[in-house]
Structures are given as C-alpha cells and as structure tokens.
Design an enzyme around this catalytic site. Sequence first.
Site, PDB file in Angstrom:
ATOM      1  N   ILE A   1      -4.057   4.621   0.845  1.00 52.98           N
ATOM      2  CA  ILE A   1      -4.470   4.910   2.221  1.00 52.98           C
ATOM      3  C   ILE A   1      -5.607   5.930   2.256  1.00 52.98           C
ATOM      4  CG2 ILE A   1      -3.697   5.806   4.455  1.00 52.98           C
ATOM      5  CD1 ILE A   1      -0.804   5.011   3.472  1.00 52.98           C
TER       6      ILE A   1
ATOM      7  N   PHE B   1       0.840  -1.194   0.000  1.00 52.42           N
ATOM      8  CA  PHE B   1       0.000   0.000   0.000  1.00 52.42           C
ATOM      9  C   PHE B   1       0.873   1.241   0.000  1.00 52.42           C
ATOM     10  CE2 PHE B   1       0.899  -1.069   4.383  1.00 52.42           C
ATOM     11  CZ  PHE B   1       1.154   0.146   4.989  1.00 52.42           C
ATOM     12  N   CYS B   2       0.272   2.366  -0.414  1.00 51.16           N
ATOM     13  CA  CYS B   2       0.948   3.664  -0.390  1.00 51.16           C
ATOM     14  C   CYS B   2      -0.119   4.739  -0.199  1.00 51.16           C
ATOM     15  CB  CYS B   2       1.756   3.880  -1.665  1.00 51.16           C
ATOM     16  SG  CYS B   2       0.765   3.764  -3.175  1.00 51.16           S
ATOM     17  N   THR B   3       0.255   5.995  -0.320  1.00 52.63           N
ATOM     18  CA  THR B   3      -0.659   7.086   0.018  1.00 52.63           C
ATOM     19  C   THR B   3      -1.904   7.115  -0.863  1.00 52.63           C
ATOM     20  OG1 THR B   3       1.281   8.383   0.674  1.00 52.63           O
ATOM     21  CG2 THR B   3      -0.812   9.556   0.468  1.00 52.63           C
TER      22      THR B   3
END
Length: 326
Positions: A205, A176-178
Amino acid sequence: MSQYIVCALYKFVSLEDYTEIRQPLTQVMEDNQIRGTLLLASEGINGTVAGSRKAIDTLLTWFKEDSRLADVVYKESINDVQPFNRTKVKLKKEIVTMGVEGIDPLHVVGTYVKPADWNALISDPDVLLVDTRNDYEVDIGTFKYAVNPKTETFRDFPQYVAENLDPAKHKKVAMFCTGGIRCEKSTAYMKEQGFDEVYHLEGGILKYLEEVPEENSLWEGDCYVFDGRVAVNHQLEKSHYDVCNACRLPITDEDKQSDSFEKGVSCPKCIDQHTEEQKSRFREREKQVQLANERGETHVGGDAAKLIEQRKQEKKEKKQQQRSSK
C-alpha cells in the site's frame, strides 16, 4: 524543524548467520541514533526504523556491504517527530509470522504487480481482491472491491483460506498488505495450496500511495502503520488517528469523546477487556508517562504490551476450543 526519515524495509534471503548480524546491526543503529525495530531470522530481515537523512543513508550503505542485503526492499516517508522510543534488533524464527512450516517465498511466490498496473487488475470482475492485513488495519482504510478476512493476526490467514477460498472457484486472486512482506508469505502459501493465478501489489500500500496520484487512486481511507504515527494519509503524512495505550488499537477523535475513553486506560474498543487491577496499573503507567513528559523524557513501559499478547493468546485458545467443539 528536524525531520525524520521513516524507513520500512524487508528482504527474504537466506541468513544462516543471522545471530551474528545482530550485534553489528544494533551498533550501527545506536551509533547513528536510529530508533525502531528490525527482525532477523534465517529467512531474512524485516522492520521499520527512523532517523535523520544521514543516519538512514548510513544504514542503507551498511546493508550494501553485505551482498545478501544489498538490494533490501525499502520505502521511505517523512515525519516531524521520532515515531519510535527504542532501538531493537530481535532474533526470530520468522520475519513475518504465519505459523505454517515450509512456506518459502524464495522458492515460490505470486506474480508482482506494479502500482501503476494495480487499478486495472483489481477492477477486473474475475479477480478476487483480498486484504491480508488484520481487521483493525482494514477498519481504517482499504482498497475498493477488497474482501476483509477479519483476521486478528496473520496466523489466522491460512484458516481463512481453508474455510473461504477454493482453487476451482477462485481462479484469479489478488492480495495486498502494508509494505509487501505479508503478501510474500500469503501468495507463497496460496500457490502451495493449488491456486494458480495469484497476484500481489509490489511494494504494498505504501508504494501505491507514493506512486499513484490521489485523483486516480482506488484506495479508500488511511493506511495503518506500525509506529507512532498510527496511520498515514494518501500523501504519506500522519493522519488524524491516535492509539489507545491500553489495547494498542487505533482510535479517532470521536472515540476520545466516548464515556468509555480514559487516556492510557481504556477506549470503546477495549473497555470491557481489562480487569480493574489492570486498569489501575494502566493509570499508574499513564501517570509516569505524564511525569516523564514534564521532564522532557520518554517513558517506556511494558505492561500494556504484555497484556495485549496475553489477550491474543486467550483469543487463540478460545478459537481452538470452538473448532474442537464443532
């Protein structure tokens, strides 16, 4: 009180004429008083901008006029102040820099997982959950069960994979990332390296925080964002973090009580990283910022940004020297 729509957007798509898109895109942003930075490359578009509701709607309508950008991925949040100082459209080699040739999310990518299904996936003990963001981002918030690769930039991610992950051992990997864009590249890279079951959080996120109620959430802490808000909480509102204008890293109220903190000059994280000459320049810049604020203007300076890039390059060279000496 005026409210600003903060719009993070990206799309991987072939844009062979990306250099020709820059001027009209800049024009529509300037005409509608939209600030922020958008990156254009032959592989697509990426960035975050902010403006009035009407202005952002105008920009999204402009994208729809180009069939390649009509379904650009975007996520919105609200802020009481404009989080950006300038309007910029930059031409780049990549819209998110991994530094590995031939990685194409349009060709191969991991399996998208909706926010509503994310908790079940990462709660599976057979799944390795990897946070693809930088170390300073992970420090202020991440998902329960997540592994922190402790990377300084996204360019470090391939080395982390080479040294720590094995397709024969790690059968299921979730990342996952922003906002989702780094995972497009990281999952594509993982698939190219022979990892079979690779998953990533669709929308990142920010989409998870938007859709999953806090009482059901497995997110812990705040989420770093690349604008003047510094970080947002589970309600996508600005949290208590500020930024050190010397090193651009997030700082807390506790950090600001430290003897190492001098506004605009140093913080506990960078007190030993700058020379006295650099600190003198930072003090002068902070003075100009205060004078501009008193005049009701926005001061935009580049010394700190240049020093950050210089520090990143020095660390990169140091790592290369360490690897070559092994």
